[in-house]
Design a protein around this motif. Structure first.
Motif, PDB file in Angstrom:
ATOM      1  N   ASN A  34       0.827  -1.208   0.000  1.00  0.00           N
ATOM      2  CA  ASN A  34       0.000   0.000   0.000  1.00  0.00           C
ATOM      3  C   ASN A  34       0.860   1.257   0.000  1.00  0.00           C
ATOM      4  OD1 ASN A  34      -1.417  -2.262   1.547  1.00  0.00           O
ATOM      5  ND2 ASN A  34      -3.122  -0.885   1.142  1.00  0.00           N
ATOM      6  N   ILE A  35       1.960   1.186   0.702  1.00  0.00           N
ATOM      7  CA  ILE A  35       2.801   2.375   0.882  1.00  0.00           C
ATOM      8  C   ILE A  35       3.759   2.559  -0.279  1.00  0.00           C
ATOM      9  CG2 ILE A  35       4.556   3.445   2.354  1.00  0.00           C
ATOM     10  CD1 ILE A  35       3.236   2.003   4.739  1.00  0.00           C
ATOM     11  N   TRP A  36       4.409   1.492  -0.720  1.00  0.00           N
ATOM     12  CA  TRP A  36       5.458   1.711  -1.701  1.00  0.00           C
ATOM     13  C   TRP A  36       5.110   1.249  -3.117  1.00  0.00           C
ATOM     14  CZ3 TRP A  36       9.590  -1.888   0.905  1.00  0.00           C
ATOM     15  CH2 TRP A  36       9.373  -3.211   0.557  1.00  0.00           C
ATOM     16  N   ARG A  37       3.959   0.576  -3.313  1.00  0.00           N
ATOM     17  CA  ARG A  37       3.632   0.128  -4.666  1.00  0.00           C
ATOM     18  C   ARG A  37       2.485   0.924  -5.287  1.00  0.00           C
ATOM     19  NH1 ARG A  37       0.617  -3.839  -7.571  1.00  0.00           N
ATOM     20  NH2 ARG A  37       1.849  -4.676  -9.312  1.00  0.00           N
ATOM     21  N   PHE A  38       1.418   1.169  -4.515  1.00  0.00           N
ATOM     22  CA  PHE A  38       0.252   1.826  -5.100  1.00  0.00           C
ATOM     23  C   PHE A  38       0.569   3.185  -5.728  1.00  0.00           C
ATOM     24  CE2 PHE A  38      -3.134   4.973  -4.626  1.00  0.00           C
ATOM     25  CZ  PHE A  38      -4.051   4.454  -5.518  1.00  0.00           C
ATOM     26  N   PRO A  39       1.304   4.099  -5.046  1.00  0.00           N
ATOM     27  CA  PRO A  39       1.556   5.406  -5.661  1.00  0.00           C
ATOM     28  C   PRO A  39       2.215   5.287  -7.027  1.00  0.00           C
ATOM     29  CG  PRO A  39       2.147   5.449  -3.336  1.00  0.00           C
ATOM     30  CD  PRO A  39       1.888   4.012  -3.693  1.00  0.00           C
ATOM     31  N   TYR A  40       3.169   4.367  -7.151  1.00  0.00           N
ATOM     32  CA  TYR A  40       3.879   4.189  -8.420  1.00  0.00           C
ATOM     33  C   TYR A  40       2.944   3.625  -9.488  1.00  0.00           C
ATOM     34  CZ  TYR A  40       7.345   2.394 -11.745  1.00  0.00           C
ATOM     35  OH  TYR A  40       8.069   2.136 -12.876  1.00  0.00           O
ATOM     36  N   VAL A  41       2.162   2.606  -9.126  1.00  0.00           N
ATOM     37  CA  VAL A  41       1.236   1.997 -10.077  1.00  0.00           C
ATOM     38  C   VAL A  41       0.208   3.022 -10.559  1.00  0.00           C
ATOM     39  CG1 VAL A  41      -0.615   0.275 -10.327  1.00  0.00           C
ATOM     40  CG2 VAL A  41       1.515  -0.345  -9.189  1.00  0.00           C
ATOM     41  N   ALA A  42      -0.296   3.837  -9.639  1.00  0.00           N
ATOM     42  CA  ALA A  42      -1.274   4.858 -10.010  1.00  0.00           C
ATOM     43  C   ALA A  42      -0.655   5.890 -10.953  1.00  0.00           C
ATOM     44  CB  ALA A  42      -1.816   5.542  -8.754  1.00  0.00           C
ATOM     45  N   TYR A  43       0.557   6.310 -10.655  1.00  0.00           N
ATOM     46  CA  TYR A  43       1.228   7.295 -11.506  1.00  0.00           C
ATOM     47  C   TYR A  43       1.462   6.735 -12.910  1.00  0.00           C
ATOM     48  CZ  TYR A  43       4.953  10.308 -13.315  1.00  0.00           C
ATOM     49  OH  TYR A  43       5.709  11.132 -14.096  1.00  0.00           O
ATOM     50  N   GLU A  44       1.974   5.518 -12.975  1.00  0.00           N
ATOM     51  CA  GLU A  44       2.238   4.886 -14.269  1.00  0.00           C
ATOM     52  C   GLU A  44       0.949   4.575 -15.024  1.00  0.00           C
ATOM     53  OE1 GLU A  44       5.468   3.741 -15.742  1.00  0.00           O
ATOM     54  OE2 GLU A  44       5.874   5.492 -14.479  1.00  0.00           O
ATOM     55  N   GLY A  45      -0.143   4.422 -14.291  1.00  0.00           N
ATOM     56  CA  GLY A  45      -1.409   4.056 -14.914  1.00  0.00           C
ATOM     57  C   GLY A  45      -2.271   5.227 -15.332  1.00  0.00           C
ATOM     58  N   GLY A  46      -1.696   6.416 -15.415  1.00  0.00           N
ATOM     59  CA  GLY A  46      -2.456   7.548 -15.908  1.00  0.00           C
ATOM     60  C   GLY A  46      -2.857   8.549 -14.848  1.00  0.00           C
ATOM     61  N   GLY A  48      -4.676  10.567 -12.284  1.00  0.00           N
ATOM     62  CA  GLY A  48      -6.081  10.647 -11.885  1.00  0.00           C
ATOM     63  C   GLY A  48      -6.976   9.712 -12.669  1.00  0.00           C
ATOM     64  N   ALA A  49      -6.631   9.434 -13.915  1.00  0.00           N
ATOM     65  CA  ALA A  49      -7.440   8.528 -14.734  1.00  0.00           C
ATOM     66  C   ALA A  49      -7.404   7.104 -14.204  1.00  0.00           C
ATOM     67  CB  ALA A  49      -6.946   8.554 -16.183  1.00  0.00           C
ATOM     68  N   PHE A  50      -6.356   6.772 -13.443  1.00  0.00           N
ATOM     69  CA  PHE A  50      -6.223   5.411 -12.906  1.00  0.00           C
ATOM     70  C   PHE A  50      -7.329   5.085 -11.912  1.00  0.00           C
ATOM     71  CE2 PHE A  50      -4.288   2.306  -9.929  1.00  0.00           C
ATOM     72  CZ  PHE A  50      -3.933   1.309 -10.843  1.00  0.00           C
ATOM     73  N   VAL A  51      -7.986   6.116 -11.391  1.00  0.00           N
ATOM     74  CA  VAL A  51      -9.075   5.893 -10.435  1.00  0.00           C
ATOM     75  C   VAL A  51     -10.174   5.026 -11.070  1.00  0.00           C
ATOM     76  CG1 VAL A  51     -10.935   7.017  -9.140  1.00  0.00           C
ATOM     77  CG2 VAL A  51      -8.639   8.008  -9.148  1.00  0.00           C
ATOM     78  N   ILE A  52     -10.403   5.189 -12.356  1.00  0.00           N
ATOM     79  CA  ILE A  52     -11.481   4.434 -13.018  1.00  0.00           C
ATOM     80  C   ILE A  52     -11.187   2.939 -13.046  1.00  0.00           C
ATOM     81  CG2 ILE A  52     -12.721   4.096 -15.194  1.00  0.00           C
ATOM     82  CD1 ILE A  52     -12.499   7.097 -15.664  1.00  0.00           C
ATOM     83  N   PRO A  53     -10.063   2.490 -13.629  1.00  0.00           N
ATOM     84  CA  PRO A  53      -9.793   1.035 -13.588  1.00  0.00           C
ATOM     85  C   PRO A  53      -9.610   0.509 -12.172  1.00  0.00           C
ATOM     86  CG  PRO A  53      -7.900   2.224 -14.475  1.00  0.00           C
ATOM     87  CD  PRO A  53      -9.031   3.195 -14.421  1.00  0.00           C
ATOM     88  N   TYR A  54      -9.094   1.356 -11.278  1.00  0.00           N
ATOM     89  CA  TYR A  54      -8.896   0.932  -9.890  1.00  0.00           C
ATOM     90  C   TYR A  54     -10.234   0.632  -9.223  1.00  0.00           C
ATOM     91  CZ  TYR A  54      -7.320   1.078  -5.015  1.00  0.00           C
ATOM     92  OH  TYR A  54      -7.074   0.781  -3.693  1.00  0.00           O
ATOM     93  N   LEU A  55     -11.207   1.527  -9.397  1.00  0.00           N
ATOM     94  CA  LEU A  55     -12.523   1.313  -8.801  1.00  0.00           C
ATOM     95  C   LEU A  55     -13.244   0.127  -9.444  1.00  0.00           C
ATOM     96  CD1 LEU A  55     -13.872   4.952  -8.276  1.00  0.00           C
ATOM     97  CD2 LEU A  55     -13.120   3.318  -6.530  1.00  0.00           C
ATOM     98  N   VAL A  56     -13.087  -0.018 -10.752  1.00  0.00           N
ATOM     99  CA  VAL A  56     -13.683  -1.176 -11.433  1.00  0.00           C
ATOM    100  C   VAL A  56     -13.107  -2.467 -10.872  1.00  0.00           C
ATOM    101  CG1 VAL A  56     -13.830  -2.407 -13.646  1.00  0.00           C
ATOM    102  CG2 VAL A  56     -14.239   0.055 -13.563  1.00  0.00           C
ATOM    103  N   ALA A  57     -11.800  -2.488 -10.690  1.00  0.00           N
ATOM    104  CA  ALA A  57     -11.147  -3.688 -10.153  1.00  0.00           C
ATOM    105  C   ALA A  57     -11.589  -3.958  -8.722  1.00  0.00           C
ATOM    106  CB  ALA A  57      -9.630  -3.519 -10.211  1.00  0.00           C
ATOM    107  N   LEU A  58     -11.717  -2.897  -7.935  1.00  0.00           N
ATOM    108  CA  LEU A  58     -12.143  -3.048  -6.538  1.00  0.00           C
ATOM    109  C   LEU A  58     -13.557  -3.618  -6.453  1.00  0.00           C
ATOM    110  CD1 LEU A  58     -11.779  -2.505  -3.463  1.00  0.00           C
ATOM    111  CD2 LEU A  58     -12.681  -0.202  -3.888  1.00  0.00           C
ATOM    112  N   LEU A  59     -14.485  -3.041  -7.224  1.00  0.00           N
ATOM    113  CA  LEU A  59     -15.893  -3.396  -7.118  1.00  0.00           C
ATOM    114  C   LEU A  59     -16.227  -4.720  -7.801  1.00  0.00           C
ATOM    115  CD1 LEU A  59     -17.471   0.132  -7.753  1.00  0.00           C
ATOM    116  CD2 LEU A  59     -17.186  -1.038  -5.564  1.00  0.00           C
ATOM    117  N   PHE A  60     -15.542  -5.013  -8.910  1.00  0.00           N
ATOM    118  CA  PHE A  60     -15.914  -6.179  -9.698  1.00  0.00           C
ATOM    119  C   PHE A  60     -14.969  -7.371  -9.546  1.00  0.00           C
ATOM    120  CE2 PHE A  60     -17.976  -2.611 -11.790  1.00  0.00           C
ATOM    121  CZ  PHE A  60     -19.279  -3.092 -11.924  1.00  0.00           C
ATOM    122  N   ALA A  61     -13.895  -7.205  -8.797  1.00  0.00           N
ATOM    123  CA  ALA A  61     -12.974  -8.328  -8.579  1.00  0.00           C
ATOM    124  C   ALA A  61     -12.558  -8.448  -7.118  1.00  0.00           C
ATOM    125  CB  ALA A  61     -11.734  -8.177  -9.469  1.00  0.00           C
ATOM    126  N   GLY A  62     -12.014  -7.369  -6.562  1.00  0.00           N
ATOM    127  CA  GLY A  62     -11.478  -7.442  -5.203  1.00  0.00           C
ATOM    128  C   GLY A  62     -12.523  -7.758  -4.153  1.00  0.00           C
TER     129      GLY A  62
END
Length: 522
Positions: A34-46, A48-62
């Protein structure tokens, strides 16, 4: 003993309150990633736009998979092997597969916590000097010139590892509520307060807004990249601690009328909230470094070990509140790591106790001591960093993904247990599991995991991971991944303790399968 007495005994010996269960589950989910991976993944994933796939993954998979783990542990009232054995006599090996994955994780995870302990102290006098990377791999880890295991002990790593193992086994020996629950109820608020203080200090640094703009400015074009969606699902999957026995084990320790979906939602959104919190703190600090060095934020962004033990020390050298930031950051890593390690080792202890009938302390020592010895021998040496990196990559990329996908497909299509599990959860839960949940678990989530698995396989076959020698990858990478399922089959052939009911207890007979901390099933 009456069923009411049995239920009471079980709940006293498990988590005595829903709060303790939720805090323990959050403690497992909120870890180093949570501390050292998420910020990097979010940055590389676009950004603010990363919020969309992140929420989709949270709601429909996690969250659906988290509910499945809770349903399995709660209905079948056992560790992962016992829960799967109660599903089918041919299912037990899935449970042992998950247990062995946690054993591997539990072997290398203490090393990272040990590093964080030392760096908490290093923060006071900036012991890493002007070249944090050279210090990390040179003076501190004394990394071998050739990647691979060695027998050259590094006291500065070995001693804190022994301390980490002593704390972990001591907590686990005290039991579910007295050890795990009580520790989580104390540690999680401490973690939130410490990291909250770090975020406040970080936001006052010059250039903090530059880092936050880099993180949150949306790059909508990234949404068209399939790898961004895969990374979002991967982040959710790994950060929630689902699919490898932890949440099955924890759910088996709560009372029969617990609101599982309500509790699971709290855990899932708390985990994601902390990830967002971590992103704000980390990128505020990275923005300061970028501003101070005259570089773009993209040039100073890092993740994993590179962020924690190289980039962050470099920042602390320049930051006006460097000592305080260092104490808060590395202290947070220690707390987050310990709560996760406790949950990881508990999976195996629970399985051994179910299988053999031994008591809490005996089960802790039977598994914990050998794990501690192997952990210290492999990771407390000059070759430890390479062994750790290899084990972490392969067990996460292949071990967890494969068993999670196969077990879901078996539960859905071979044993057809999803309707029964949904009915069980719905009896006392605020969020009902309807047809949408069954189709997500039966089709969508396994498909996503298999896609991730294929992509990781192609990447690792195209070129050796990190260019490491074939011997290192063969033993601690591919060797471990391939050996685990076969070892799981062998463990599933061992006899169960006398008196254990291996049949599905059924929702209406749940009390009779409730567990105690005395080492047996009543």
């Amino acid at each position: 003993m009456s069923s009411d007495e049995l239920t009471g005994a079980s709940e006293k010996k498990g988590f005595s309150t829903r709060k303790a269960f939720i805090f323990a589950a959050i403690g497992s989910a909120v870890g180093l990633g949570n501390i050292w991976r998420f910020p990097y993944v979010a940055y590389e994933g676009g950004g603010g736009a990363f919020v969309i796939p992140y929420l989709v993954a949270l709601l429909f998979a996690g969250i659906p998979l988290l509910f499945l783990d809770y349903a399995m542990g709660h209905r079948y009232r056992g560790s992962a092997p016992l829960a799967f054995r109660r599903v089918s006599r041919y299912g037990e090996w899935f449970g042992w597969w998950q247990v062995l994955i946690t054993v591997v994780i539990g072997i290398y995870y203490p090393a990272i916590i040990a590093w964080a302990i030392r760096y908490t102290g290093f923060s006071i006098d900036k012991a890493w000097g002007d070249d944090p990377e050279k210090f990390l791999f040179g003076s501190f880890l004394q990394a071998a010139k050739t990647p691979g295991p060695t027998f050259d002990v590094v006291p500065g790593v070995l001693v804190p590892m022994i301390i980490v193992w002593t704390i972990t086994l001591g907590v686990l020996a005290m039991g579910v509520q007295g050890g795990i629950g009580r520790t989580a109820v104390i540690f999680i608020p401490v973690l939130v307060i410490a990291f909250g203080a770090l975020v406040v200090v970080a936001l006052t640094l010059p250039g903090a807004t530059t880092g936050l703009n880099a993180l949150f400015t949306p790059e909508w074009g990234a949404l068209g990249d399939p790898s961004v969606w895969v990374s979002a699902f991967g982040q959710i999957f790994f950060s929630l601690s689902v699919g490898f026995g932890i949440m099955i084990t924890y759910a088996s320790y709560v009372g029969r009328k617990t609101d599982l979906t309500g509790s699971g939602s709290v855990v899932a959104f708390s985990n994601s909230g902390f990830e967002l919190f971590a992103g704000i703190g980390v990128f505020a600090v990275l923005g300061f470094l970028a501003t101070n060095t005259g570089q773009p934020v993209g040039e100073v962004v890092a993740d994993g070990i590179g962020l924690a033990f190289v980039a962050f020390p470099a920042i602390l050298n320049e930051a006006p509140a460097g000592v305080l930031l260092g104490l808060l950051f590395f202290g947070s890593l220690v707390v987050a790591g310990l709560t996760s390690l406790i949950s990881v080792v508990e999976v195996g202890i629970s399985a051994i106790r179910d299988k053999t009938g031994v008591g809490r302390v005996a089960g802790t020592m039977i598994l914990g001591l050998p794990m501690a010895v192997v952990s210290c021998v492999l990771l407390g040496t000059t070759g430890g960093v390479f062994v750790l990196d290899t084990m972490d990559n392969f067990i996460n990329s292949f071990g967890i993904l494969f068993v999670a996908a196969l077990s879901m497909l078996a539960l859905a299509w071979v044993w057809k247990r999803l309707p029964g599990l949904a009915e069980h959860v719905n009896a006392h839960s605020s969020i009902k599991l309807l047809g949408w949940w069954r189709w997500l678990v039966a089709l969508v989530v396994p498909a996503v995991l298999l896609v991730m698995l294929v992509l990781e396989l192609r990447k690792n076959l195209a070129e050796p991971y990190e260019g490491y020698p074939a011997e290192l990858l063969g033993v601690f990478g591919w060797g471990i991944v391939i050996a685990i399922p076969f070892l799981a089959m062998l463990l599933s052939l061992l006899p169960w303790q006398r008196g254990v009911d291996l049949e599905d207890p059924g929702s209406d007979q749940l009390d009779h399968a409730d567990r105690t901390d005395e080492g047996s099933l009543r």
